[in-house]
Design a protein around this motif. Structure first.
Motif, mmCIF file in Angstrom:
data_model
loop_
_atom_site.group_PDB
_atom_site.id
_atom_site.type_symbol
_atom_site.label_atom_id
_atom_site.label_comp_id
_atom_site.label_asym_id
_atom_site.label_seq_id
_atom_site.Cartn_x
_atom_site.Cartn_y
_atom_site.Cartn_z
ATOM 1 N N GLY A 178 3.479 3.294 -3.905
ATOM 2 C CA GLY A 178 2.926 1.977 -4.174
ATOM 3 C C GLY A 178 2.015 1.995 -5.379
ATOM 4 N N GLY A 222 -2.742 -4.413 -3.520
ATOM 5 C CA GLY A 222 -1.435 -3.789 -3.569
ATOM 6 C C GLY A 222 -0.485 -4.688 -4.328
ATOM 7 N N CYS A 257 5.573 -1.799 -4.533
ATOM 8 C CA CYS A 257 5.943 -0.511 -3.973
ATOM 9 C C CYS A 257 7.450 -0.365 -3.922
ATOM 10 N N PHE A 286 8.680 -4.243 -3.189
ATOM 11 C CA PHE A 286 7.723 -5.303 -2.884
ATOM 12 C C PHE A 286 6.962 -5.620 -4.161
ATOM 13 N N CYS A 306 9.068 -0.878 2.178
ATOM 14 C CA CYS A 306 8.515 -1.767 1.170
ATOM 15 C C CYS A 306 9.157 -3.146 1.231
ATOM 16 N N LEU A 314 7.702 -6.710 3.242
ATOM 17 C CA LEU A 314 6.252 -6.777 3.352
ATOM 18 C C LEU A 314 5.736 -8.148 2.919
ATOM 19 N N LEU A 361 0.902 -5.567 0.693
ATOM 20 C CA LEU A 361 0.852 -4.125 0.600
ATOM 21 C C LEU A 361 -0.587 -3.699 0.845
#
Length: 129
Positions: free
Chosen positions: A35, A47, A50, A59, A105, A108, A111
């Motif tokens: 990530g 986040g 990833c 993601f 990933c 999501l 993250l």
């Protein structure tokens, strides 16, 4: 020993591009995810993207969707983040992190940094207006 090392941070003008790289070693990649996170001064760690190897899941946070692209080599030894149309609000320290144990990933909504097991030391990105 797990090692994650970011590179590629720099100072760029708004509208410019950068490519960050994360060199990852010391852990089994087959069930791992890498990530990318960022943290601006005074803000929470976010986040932003990833990639999970075993399902090629990806993601992107809404803040970077359509501008940033995550990619890796087949062995996931290097995971890159191509960042286009950078804006001053993208200024932050950027970190790569690894999660092991079939981290998904895809699908999501967010993250979360708490889901990651290992971290790099970060690289700085500054975008001037």
């Amino acid at each position: 020993e797990v090692q994650l090392a970011e590179s590629g941070g720099d100072l760029v003008q708004a509208g410019g591009s950068l490519r960050l790289s994360c060199a990852a070693s010391g852990f089994t990649k087959d069930d791992a995810a890498i990530g990318w996170f960022r943290q601006a001064p005074g803000k929470e760690r976010e986040g932003i993207s990833c990639l999970s190897k075993y399902d090629d899941g990806t993601f992107y946070a809404d803040s970077v969707k359509g501008r940033f692209t995550i990619s890796s080599d087949n062995a996931m030894n290097n995971v890159d983040l191509q960042m286009n149309n950078l804006q001053p609000e993208d200024t932050a320290a950027y970190y790569c992190a690894a999660a092991v144990g079939y981290f998904h990933c895809s699908g999501l909504e967010k993250l979360d940094y708490l889901g990651m097991d290992y971290w790099g030391k970060g690289t700085l990105v500054a975008v001037s207006s």
